[in-house]
Design a protein around this motif. Structure first.
Motif, PDB file in Angstrom:
ATOM      1  N   ALA A 195       0.820  -1.208   0.000  1.00  0.00           N
ATOM      2  CA  ALA A 195       0.000   0.000   0.000  1.00  0.00           C
ATOM      3  C   ALA A 195       0.856   1.262   0.000  1.00  0.00           C
ATOM      4  N   ARG A 196       1.934   1.243   0.780  1.00  0.00           N
ATOM      5  CA  ARG A 196       2.818   2.414   0.830  1.00  0.00           C
ATOM      6  C   ARG A 196       3.552   2.608  -0.501  1.00  0.00           C
ATOM      7  N   LEU A 197       4.055   1.530  -1.088  1.00  0.00           N
ATOM      8  CA  LEU A 197       4.732   1.624  -2.376  1.00  0.00           C
ATOM      9  C   LEU A 197       3.785   2.151  -3.459  1.00  0.00           C
ATOM     10  N   LEU A 198       2.546   1.662  -3.452  1.00  0.00           N
ATOM     11  CA  LEU A 198       1.566   2.125  -4.431  1.00  0.00           C
ATOM     12  C   LEU A 198       1.240   3.595  -4.213  1.00  0.00           C
ATOM     13  N   ARG A 199       1.117   3.989  -2.967  1.00  0.00           N
ATOM     14  CA  ARG A 199       0.839   5.397  -2.654  1.00  0.00           C
ATOM     15  C   ARG A 199       1.910   6.302  -3.250  1.00  0.00           C
ATOM     16  N   LEU A 200       3.166   5.902  -3.093  1.00  0.00           N
ATOM     17  CA  LEU A 200       4.271   6.701  -3.626  1.00  0.00           C
ATOM     18  C   LEU A 200       4.266   6.738  -5.152  1.00  0.00           C
ATOM     19  N   ALA A 201       3.650   5.719  -5.769  1.00  0.00           N
ATOM     20  CA  ALA A 201       3.539   5.677  -7.227  1.00  0.00           C
ATOM     21  C   ALA A 201       2.252   6.333  -7.726  1.00  0.00           C
ATOM     22  N   GLY A 202       1.462   6.899  -6.809  1.00  0.00           N
ATOM     23  CA  GLY A 202       0.221   7.556  -7.199  1.00  0.00           C
ATOM     24  C   GLY A 202      -0.919   6.606  -7.496  1.00  0.00           C
ATOM     25  N   ILE A 203      -0.891   5.399  -6.910  1.00  0.00           N
ATOM     26  CA  ILE A 203      -1.908   4.374  -7.162  1.00  0.00           C
ATOM     27  C   ILE A 203      -2.741   4.181  -5.900  1.00  0.00           C
ATOM     28  N   GLY A 259       9.889   6.088   3.921  1.00  0.00           N
ATOM     29  CA  GLY A 259       9.443   6.952   4.997  1.00  0.00           C
ATOM     30  C   GLY A 259       8.922   6.272   6.240  1.00  0.00           C
ATOM     31  N   VAL A 260       9.315   5.018   6.475  1.00  0.00           N
ATOM     32  CA  VAL A 260       8.860   4.330   7.689  1.00  0.00           C
ATOM     33  C   VAL A 260      10.038   3.754   8.479  1.00  0.00           C
ATOM     34  N   GLY A 261      11.204   4.357   8.351  1.00  0.00           N
ATOM     35  CA  GLY A 261      12.387   3.803   9.002  1.00  0.00           C
ATOM     36  C   GLY A 261      12.905   4.596  10.183  1.00  0.00           C
ATOM     37  N   VAL A 295       5.096  -3.555  11.394  1.00  0.00           N
ATOM     38  CA  VAL A 295       3.663  -3.408  11.139  1.00  0.00           C
ATOM     39  C   VAL A 295       3.124  -2.131  11.778  1.00  0.00           C
ATOM     40  N   LYS A 296       3.508  -1.865  13.019  1.00  0.00           N
ATOM     41  CA  LYS A 296       3.065  -0.635  13.689  1.00  0.00           C
ATOM     42  C   LYS A 296       3.480   0.603  12.890  1.00  0.00           C
ATOM     43  N   ASP A 297       4.721   0.604  12.413  1.00  0.00           N
ATOM     44  CA  ASP A 297       5.216   1.757  11.657  1.00  0.00           C
ATOM     45  C   ASP A 297       4.465   1.926  10.342  1.00  0.00           C
ATOM     46  N   LEU A 298       4.186   0.820   9.670  1.00  0.00           N
ATOM     47  CA  LEU A 298       3.475   0.887   8.390  1.00  0.00           C
ATOM     48  C   LEU A 298       2.012   1.306   8.579  1.00  0.00           C
ATOM     49  N   VAL A 299       1.373   0.841   9.655  1.00  0.00           N
ATOM     50  CA  VAL A 299      -0.005   1.266   9.928  1.00  0.00           C
ATOM     51  C   VAL A 299      -0.043   2.765  10.224  1.00  0.00           C
ATOM     52  N   ARG A 333       0.259   4.547   7.022  1.00  0.00           N
ATOM     53  CA  ARG A 333      -0.989   4.430   6.262  1.00  0.00           C
ATOM     54  C   ARG A 333      -2.018   5.432   6.765  1.00  0.00           C
ATOM     55  N   ARG A 334      -2.124   5.548   8.078  1.00  0.00           N
ATOM     56  CA  ARG A 334      -3.084   6.491   8.646  1.00  0.00           C
ATOM     57  C   ARG A 334      -2.686   7.929   8.319  1.00  0.00           C
ATOM     58  N   ALA A 335      -1.392   8.212   8.370  1.00  0.00           N
ATOM     59  CA  ALA A 335      -0.929   9.560   8.030  1.00  0.00           C
ATOM     60  C   ALA A 335      -1.209   9.876   6.562  1.00  0.00           C
ATOM     61  N   ASP A 336      -1.153   8.849   5.712  1.00  0.00           N
ATOM     62  CA  ASP A 336      -1.448   9.029   4.291  1.00  0.00           C
ATOM     63  C   ASP A 336      -2.943   9.200   4.022  1.00  0.00           C
ATOM     64  N   GLY A 337      -3.779   8.841   5.016  1.00  0.00           N
ATOM     65  CA  GLY A 337      -5.217   8.926   4.824  1.00  0.00           C
ATOM     66  C   GLY A 337      -5.796   7.780   4.022  1.00  0.00           C
TER      67      GLY A 337
END
Length: 388
Positions: free
Chosen positions: A18-26, A60-62, A105-109, A112-116
């Motif tokens: 989901a994060r990779l797709l978000r960065l690709a505009g998907i 952006g999750v490191g 998982v916590k960092d990715l969630v 995801r929430r920050a991305d909306g």
């Protein structure tokens, strides 16, 4: 509901995708049948290959991983209590990072929430439909209401027991698997590990692994019978066996046990990893024995390849990467399977081994720890092969 990519499963694979797709505009929607609390407390893998840790930083999750993760530039191979260090920095100039899967998982969630982005927990009755059409759908219930997601593609990141792999038509999948004649007794304990790096310890009594989740929380394992019961392993027996197999090579401090259980050992691959517009990733498609520390890293590799394929489709109308997704992933999967099998067979005692097998195994361990070429081969695979 309408999105470009419907993602089933909020484990490391689904969240990373989901994060990779978000960065690709998907656009994507993630659904997960477990609760948010459950995925935060599911103790699984804790070792990130060099490239995996770099990717988490790049997307952006490191930030927390950089503070709390433990860098390892080597590990130890023990042979009946005698330790031999493999220097990854000298051999391949790469390292691994110890950082628990639940923390990833916590960092990715949080990201995801920050991305909306949409992320739904505790969904039921999940099914996929029309996967060979250009508009596949995901149906499920959430908070007692029937819902449907219309999408262009479906990513099955729902684990070994999920619904996506069984949704392939009969006769499409070919399964390759191996069951091992032993398991691991594993404990999580409030005590420091015996060394700041991992110890893979072969002994005539069986394998033992001394690892950690941090420098104050140890993760320790013992080879046991494949059909063993954790009731046969009271705390005192576990500690006695851990001390015995370490053989005095390091001091092992005891602490409060936070968790204990038995981990089965198996290898599993399902081919192909795609059918129509449905793609499999992570444990939905393959399982490796934990000896090689490849499970989470393979899941990340799958979704990196998937995100590249989907990005090429949406940006340039290319379909070649989508068509080759399964073959691209499986090339890496089978290399990881080979390495995990090799690490497993070299470090464990097998119940049906002969005296010849035993002597050959000791010779192989001696060669591994005395040959720079052999040590380099292990280090190259352990820290993670380059991404194609």
């Amino acid at each position: 509901m309408r999105t470009q990519v419907g993602i089933i499963g909020a484990g490391p694979a689904g969240l990373m995708l989901a994060r990779l797709l978000r960065l690709a505009g998907i656009d994507s929607i993630i659904i997960e049948n477990r609760s948010e609390e459950y995925i935060y407390n599911r103790i699984r893998a804790g070792l990130l290959e060099h490239w995996s840790a770099d990717v988490l930083t790049e997307i952006g999750v490191g930030e927390r991983m950089a503070r709390e993760g433990v860098l390892h530039w080597g590990n130890y191979i023990g042979i009946n209590g005698e330790l031999h260090r493999l220097d990854f920095q000298k051999l391949v100039n790469k390292r691994v990072t110890i950082y628990g899967q639940q923390e990833v998982v916590k960092d990715l969630v949080a990201r995801r929430r920050a991305d909306g982005g949409d992320l739904l927990f505790e969904v039921d009755d999940v099914s996929v439909h029309d996967i060979t059409s250009e508009r596949p759908t995901i149906r499920f219930t959430h908070e007692g209401k029937a819902k449907e997601i219309a999408c262009d593609f479906i990513a099955g990141c729902d684990g070994f027991h999920g619904i996506c792999r069984p949704s392939f038509p009969e006769g499409v999948l070919k399964v390759f698997e191996r069951e091992y004649p032993f398991g691991w007794v594993g404990i999580l304990t409030e005590s420091p590990p015996p060394d700041h790096e991992l110890i893979y310890n072969y002994t005539d009594r069986g394998f033992a692994l001394y690892t950690m989740r941090s420098m104050s929380v140890a993760r320790l394992y013992l080879q046991c019978d494949h059909d063993d019961d954790i009731a046969n392993w009271p705390d005192n027996r576990i500690w006695d066996e851990l001390h015995t197999r370490l053989g005095g090579a390091r001091e092992l401090k005891e602490g409060k046990m936070l968790q204990k259980g038995i981990t089965p050992m198996r290898s599993f691959v399902a081919e192909p990893m795609q059918y129509g517009r449905l793609f499999l990733a992570g444990d939905a498609a393959h399982i490796v024995p934990p000896t090689g520390a490849k499970g989470m890293n393979l899941a990340f590799a799958d979704v990196v390849f998937m995100s590249r394929a989907l990005s090429a489709f949406y940006k340039n109308k290319r379909t070649d990467l989508i068509e080759n997704y399964s073959a691209t992933c499986l090339r890496r999967v089978w290399k990881a399977q080979r390495f995990s099998w090799w690490m497993t067979q070299i470090m464990h005692r097998f119940p049906d081994e002969t005296a010849f097998d035993h002597r050959r195994q000791l010779a192989e361990l001696d060669y591994l720890t005395s040959s720079e070429a052999a040590s380099t081969s292990l280090a190259e695979q352990y820290v993670g092969l380059p991404m194609d």
